[in-house]
Design an enzyme around this catalytic site. Sequence first.
Site, short mmCIF file in Angstrom:
data_model
loop_
_atom_site.label_atom_id
_atom_site.label_comp_id
_atom_site.label_asym_id
_atom_site.label_seq_id
_atom_site.Cartn_x
_atom_site.Cartn_y
_atom_site.Cartn_z
N GLU A 107 0.67 -1.22 -0.21
CA GLU A 107 0.45 0.41 0.03
C GLU A 107 0.63 1.29 -0.25
O GLU A 107 0.85 2.65 1.10
CB GLU A 107 -0.66 -0.02 1.09
N GLU B 150 -9.04 4.54 0.10
CA GLU B 150 -9.13 4.89 1.52
C GLU B 150 -8.29 5.73 1.73
O GLU B 150 -8.24 6.61 2.80
CB GLU B 150 -9.09 3.55 2.62
N GLU C 185 -8.22 -5.45 -2.81
CA GLU C 185 -7.44 -4.24 -3.13
C GLU C 185 -5.60 -4.37 -3.10
O GLU C 185 -5.43 -3.90 -4.18
CB GLU C 185 -6.66 -3.69 -1.54
N HIS D 256 -15.38 -9.91 6.76
CA HIS D 256 -14.59 -10.71 6.85
C HIS D 256 -12.80 -10.27 7.17
O HIS D 256 -12.34 -10.89 6.73
CB HIS D 256 -14.82 -12.54 6.47
N GLU D 257 -13.35 -9.59 8.14
CA GLU D 257 -12.12 -8.75 9.40
C GLU D 257 -11.14 -9.88 9.69
O GLU D 257 -11.87 -10.14 10.65
CB GLU D 257 -12.29 -7.44 9.66
N GLU E 107 -5.36 -6.16 2.10
CA GLU E 107 -4.41 -6.78 2.51
C GLU E 107 -4.17 -8.14 1.66
O GLU E 107 -3.06 -8.84 2.76
CB GLU E 107 -4.49 -6.20 3.89
#
Length: 693
Positions: free
Chosen positions: A177, A497, A491, A403-404, A473
């Site tokens: 990221e 974000e 992502e 679902h984190e 992630e």
Amino acid sequence: MKATLSFLLTLSLCWQSNRTSAQTTTTISSPDKAVVLSVSNTPAGQVAYRVTYKGKKVIEPSTLGFALSKPQVSLTRFTIAAIDSATIDETWKPVWGEASQIRNHCKELRVTLADQSGSGIQMQVRFRVFNDGVGFRYEFPTQPNLSHFVVADELTQFRLSADHRTFWMPGDYDSNEYLYNTTKLSEVAALAAIRKEKDIALQSVIGDNAIQTPLLFKTTDGLYISLYEAAVLNYPIMHLQLDKKTLRLQAQLTPDAVGNKAYLQTPSKTPWRTIIVSDKATDIVGSKLILNLNEPSTIADPSWIKPQKFMGVWWEMHIGKGNWAKALGKHAANTQNVKKYIDFSAKNGFDGLLVEGWNEGWEDWFGNWKEEVFDFVTPYSDYNIDSLTAYAQKKGIKLIMHHETSGSVTNYERRMDAAFQYMVDKGINTVKTGYVGRIIPRGEHHDSQWMVNHYQRVAERAAKYKLMVDSHESAHPTGLHRTYPNWMASEAARGSEFNNAPTLGITPEHTTILPFTRMLGGPMDFTPGLFRFQLNQFDSSRTQRVRTTLAKQLALYITLYSPLQMVADLPENYEKHMDAFQFIRDVPVDWDDSQVLAAEPGDYLMIARKTKGKDSWFVGAITDENSRTLPLSLDFLEPGKTYEATIYRDADNADWHENPEAYTIEKKRVTSKTKLNLRLANGGGFAIQLTQL
Ligand code: NOJ
Ligand code: CA
């Protein structure tokens, strides 16, 4: 499908005269002859490959090999035991995508190497040479002297011919990221770049000279070169270590928790190492090389897999209107609030609604590295999931599950079946997964072989329950959406974000680099569509802001392809600009054809796409921090037909910094002969809908 095997016939095999220093060079060209690959066995016994494009240097002779730790052997000197070749020419249809069919046309060269050190080990290197580049991978066939083995290092090298302009990110086994840096290759300084980006909390930075793939070069003799990888399965993600003196990059595989790189068993194969090259920047963005190197779909009946546009109970937590955790108050995922989003999504014809913060655990999910935080099946008491799924169904909307895992991947693996069954029971068929934080309990890296296997397991297990996946992630995508078309997006890069990040955020040029780099591996859940640019709406102390114009936010729906496209902002922010919002309502997420009309990495991009099964086209164009005018010829339209063009462009006084909300909407009759000249503001863009009349 046509595949021919022609042993040795297409090869020019030349032996040098002196037998003791025999050097063999085998050369194979792409179908159009532009790309030439040669493989040589040097007098010292090393094997090197070299790539040219229209006679220009792409990769200078670079060696291949491995260091194994079990059995302990260095596979660096070989005898070429056999060579064979083939032609592949097939056309296949993806389940969804940027085009309804894709041609896979290449020449293949397979070189069998016998280790000279006495181990008795053999391996093969399979090269595929396309009109736009080369892919190669190692294969370890079943053999008497090798069964289970441990890779200590992959020794693949990529030697560049000059100190090219390079678009790079710091090497980091846990995060992709980052913003891209643009320097000469010799000026890579990963640690300084990271220090500049203070907002990166989670790092496993490798060192000053380590960089990530995808990597892009622009040469002074007019070539664009991308280094990446395809089909990363049961193997770690490859980073690259730069030797600045020789401009040589060497593979640096992500280690596991105890430092090993990969545990393999014969027969096995590595991912493909990919070199995409062209003298046209547009061809890099449009390349299908990575997809073509992946295996066909494993899902026999994909009728349940559906591209979607979705809203989310999401951004409001990021900008401080609500919270994920119920105990913190202002709990966003409450039944009443979610109903409002369902109403708005239904009114505007969207497919799905993501709800984050719906389940117990958010009070203690981050920073404590606890293994048991979420069970993925227990909603908060103010979230009536049954009434909401029924309400959503009545309105034609599907809820999207969240679902984190908070990095607790063993916990997720234990609970995955129950969690997926829970989704099926509630009539939910898409899940957004997330891997924020350290991977516990073993301390694996996000890019390690173990995690690569985990992402694959999630895709496969989800398919059994007929569920679609959007992973955050996770490791960078490598074209696996061909093989697992239910793993629709990830992502795996700096997404929208980060507009809310306290420091560098998202620069105007970032989205002009992604299509040349990260997007080559697969769709991104970037979450475009922000209509409010100052992010102080609910907290006046926030100085963070979005660095685009509103028209550019529309264009991102075209320039950043994804079959899962978020409509990221809040209903109240869209309600102020319903005329511009019409574009987001109308834009499709599945296409028959895509044409990259203009592109320059770090500067601008313009793409036209034809709606799947319809005679309508959409065009999106974006620019970096500089304003520019892009000529647009509509010659991709069907000749002799008239279309209505609805043009959403930056107003003449628009500017991402001073006046981002200024846009103009115009309607025009156009044909395939029409030529337009549209101005993009600083940090701006335009989006056009073309409907046949
Ligand atoms: C990071 C993800 O990228 C973001 O979309 C999500 O809201 C948070 N993690 C919480 O899971
Ligand atoms: Ca993220």
